[in-house]
Each structure stands twice: as C-alpha cells, then as structure tokens.
Design an enzyme around this catalytic site. Structure first.
Site, short mmCIF file in Angstrom:
data_model
loop_
_atom_site.label_atom_id
_atom_site.label_comp_id
_atom_site.label_asym_id
_atom_site.label_seq_id
_atom_site.Cartn_x
_atom_site.Cartn_y
_atom_site.Cartn_z
N ASN A 151 7.77 34.21 56.82
CA ASN A 151 6.59 33.68 57.49
C ASN A 151 5.72 32.92 56.51
OD1 ASN A 151 3.61 34.82 57.18
ND2 ASN A 151 5.02 36.49 56.63
N PHE B 270 -2.82 33.34 57.41
CA PHE B 270 -4.03 34.05 57.88
C PHE B 270 -4.59 33.41 59.17
CE2 PHE B 270 -5.56 35.89 53.51
CZ PHE B 270 -4.50 36.79 53.53
N SER C 67 -1.12 37.76 49.86
CA SER C 67 -0.36 36.87 50.73
C SER C 67 0.06 35.63 49.95
CB SER C 67 -1.21 36.44 51.93
OG SER C 67 -0.55 35.39 52.63
N ASN D 127 0.79 32.83 51.30
CA ASN D 127 0.65 31.68 52.18
C ASN D 127 -0.75 31.06 52.20
OD1 ASN D 127 3.37 31.94 53.07
ND2 ASN D 127 2.71 33.68 54.33
N THR D 128 -1.66 31.58 51.37
CA THR D 128 -2.96 30.95 51.14
C THR D 128 -2.99 30.51 49.69
OG1 THR D 128 -4.09 32.30 52.81
CG2 THR D 128 -5.45 31.29 51.10
N LYS E 199 -3.98 45.60 48.47
CA LYS E 199 -2.58 45.26 48.78
C LYS E 199 -2.07 44.24 47.78
CE LYS E 199 0.57 44.29 52.57
NZ LYS E 199 0.70 44.17 54.05
N ASN F 147 3.30 43.42 49.62
CA ASN F 147 3.31 42.32 50.56
C ASN F 147 4.70 41.67 50.57
OD1 ASN F 147 2.29 40.19 52.28
ND2 ASN F 147 0.28 40.53 51.37
#
Length: 349
Positions: free
Chosen positions: A111, A115, A173, A175-176, A208, A239
C-alpha cells in the site's frame, strides 16, 4: 473480509473498492456476530507497563479502520483490542489511486495510501461513541503538508486522549515523505520531549517503528527511549517494509509502497527481538507483521511481545482469523507448559 467466503468475494473487486465496501457493510452490521466469541482463559493478558487488560492478545492493527467507523464490529469478531487510524489533524485524500495492491501468491499487500482520512474532528466524533467493548487505540500521524509535524502529533494526542484507551504515535509509515526521519536520534528526542508534555489524560502511549532499521538505528532509538521516553508505555514493532524479498512472485511485487503480510513476518520478528533484548522489559512491546496463525503469534510473544496485531492476512482469511489465532495460541502455550501469555513473553531471548 466479513467472513472467509466474504473475503473471497471481496478479492474479486479492486482492493480499495473491496476495502471501502467492507467497511460500509460492517457499519450496517452485515455479517457481524451478535456476540464476541468465547476465548481461552490462557490468552487473557495485562500489559505490565501500560496496564491494558486484554481478553486476547490478538489486536487489530491500524490501517483497516482509519476513521474509527467500525470498532464495535471488529470487537465482536474476537479482537482483544482494536486500533483505529492513522488520523491526521486535517482531512487529507492521500496519494493518487491506484495505491493498494494484493500480492495473492505471496499472501501479502503493498500500500501507498498516504494517511488518507477524514481528519481529527470526524475521528473524535466516532471515537467518543465507542462502547469500549475491548480497549481501543487511536493511531495519530502528521499531515503531509504540515510545517510542524511534531505539533501535529501533539494536536492528535490531546484530541483523542479523553476518549481512547491508548494512543499510538505513528512515525514509521513509508508513504509520507520524510516521516521516517522522525526515528533519527535528534528528531526522536524532539518528538518525545514535546509529546511528553502534551495532555495525555493519563493514557498509555506507544511508538510505532519501522522494520527497516539496522542495529545502529535500533540502538539509537533505544538510547533515546531510555533518556527521554520514560513516559511512554511501549513500542509497536513494526510497520510495513520498503524491502522486496527476492522470493516475491506476484505481478505487482514492484509497486512502490509498504509491503505487509506473510513476507514481513521474519524481518519484523527479528527487529522485535533486537528491541526486546536492548530494552530489557522496560517497555511493553506489541508485535505486528505477517501474523496468520497462532504459532506466528506465539513466535512474536517468545521474541518479547506481550500482545500482537494483524491486518493484512485478514484480506485472505477474513476477520475470523482473530479468534482462530487466539485459540491456536492457547494450544501453543499448553504444549509448552505455560499457563498464560505472561509466562511465555521473551522466552526465546
């Protein structure tokens, strides 16, 4: 995901469409059990630092219910705790679609959602209605365009604290852009200093972290935790990963984003083990990454976790996986002569 058959039907749809439809159906009660399943007494556990009391150590990881829309439903499937989010102060659409990919042959998911969520105001309105059938966690993050990302975490903590049972600070994450930089020594020190001063309403707070950490980075994080993180209850490890094991076979294996599911089990468990050795029981550890069976959960517990979380394998096995993993875990405990989860924590260290 509503049941194993429902999971098979959902997999006929594009991944994000299936996810959205599943949440909608769960919110209407479709396929949701009337009552939570009875779980073995041996799977009850209290996390020593946070004081969280769980009927099962198998929790739902953040990412499934980003906007806190179906925690009641997930509790009825047998999850011992549910974590909603990641939520950011302002609503944001996330990254362009497509951004969610099934790797069916590998029992994995990639993915790059970014967010996507409806923002704190919506999240809190949902959170304050929750019955607390099982403990609920609020996973908070920073907006992509924020000029003060640490300030976003403080805002999130203070907004959810009156209504949640615990809070997770998500700095891992992939993805940021730049978010994982908050795991660096200086940035993490600043984060823990400011978040530690936030009004947390006495709630346990978890950090996390990523699985893509070398021993030096793990040592740095542990050093900062020991110096500045005494107010933290623990870590969630881990994560999704940016790594792509050569064993991957699925067509979409080269898509950018975070990889989760079965291929994440071994590397995330090894990172968990390294943290457990260095932290020596000073913090509660929750193991996440690739859990599909009770034996997987048991391995995380023996590596130092007091509880575990899953999400991606629910895509393939449905939400009934939560109760099944707990029952299988109870058999693993009995086979090794343990009367409780606490007896088995860290036994492989």
């Amino acid at each position: 995901m509503i049941a194993s058959a429902g999971a098979r039907i959902a997999r006929m749809l594009p991944p994000e469409t299936a996810h959205t439809l599943t949440l909608r159906m769960l919110s209407y009660g479709a396929g949701v059990p009337l009552h939570a399943p009875q779980l073995p007494v041996s799977t009850r556990v209290e996390l020593p630092k946070s004081g969280l009391r769980l009927c099962s150590p198998v929790g739902l990881a953040a990412g499934f219910d980003k906007n806190c829309e179906v925690p009641e439903a997930m509790a009825k499937f047998g999850f011992g705790f549910v974590e909603c989010g990641t939520v950011t102060p302002k609503p944001q659409p996330g990254n362009p679609k497509p951004r969610l990919f099934r790797l069916t042959e590998d029992r994995a998911v990639i993915n790059r959602m970014g967010f996507n969520n409806f923002g704190l105001d919506y999240f809190v309105r949902r959170l304050e209605k929750y019955s607390h059938a099982v403990p609920i966690g609020a996973n908070v993050g920073a907006n992509k365009d924020s000029e003060d990302r640490i300030g976003d975490y403080v805002t999130g903590i203070e907004a959810v604290a009156p209504y949640a049972d615990y809070i997770t600070i998500n700095i891992s994450s992939p993805n940021t852009p730049g978010l994982r930089g908050l795991q660096d020594r200086a940035s993490l020190t600043a984060l823990l200093t400011r978040c530690g001063a936030a009004d947390r309403n006495g709630l346990p707070v978890f950090l996390k972290v990523a699985p893509d950490l070398d021993p030096e980075a793990i040592a740095d994080i542990c050093s900062v935790l020991n110096a500045e993180g005494a107010w933290l209850s623990g870590l969630i490890i881990s994560n999704t990963t940016l790594a792509r094991p050569p064993s991957l076979r699925s067509e979409d294996k080269s898509e950018t984003g975070g990889l989760s599911g079965a291929p994440l089990f071994q590397p995330s468990t090894e990172v968990l083990r390294q943290f457990a050795r260095k932290l020596e029981g000073k913090f509660d550890l929750i193991g996440a990454g690739g859990i599909a069976t009770g034996r997987d959960a048991y391995a995380k517990i023996r590596a130092g976790a007091s509880a575990v979380q899953l999400y991606s394998l629910m895509v393939y096995d449905g939400p009934g996986i939560a109760a099944r993993v707990a029952r299988e875990l109870s058999h693993c405990l009995a086979d090794d002569g343990f009367a409780s989860i606490a007896d088995a924590v860290g036994k492989d260290l």
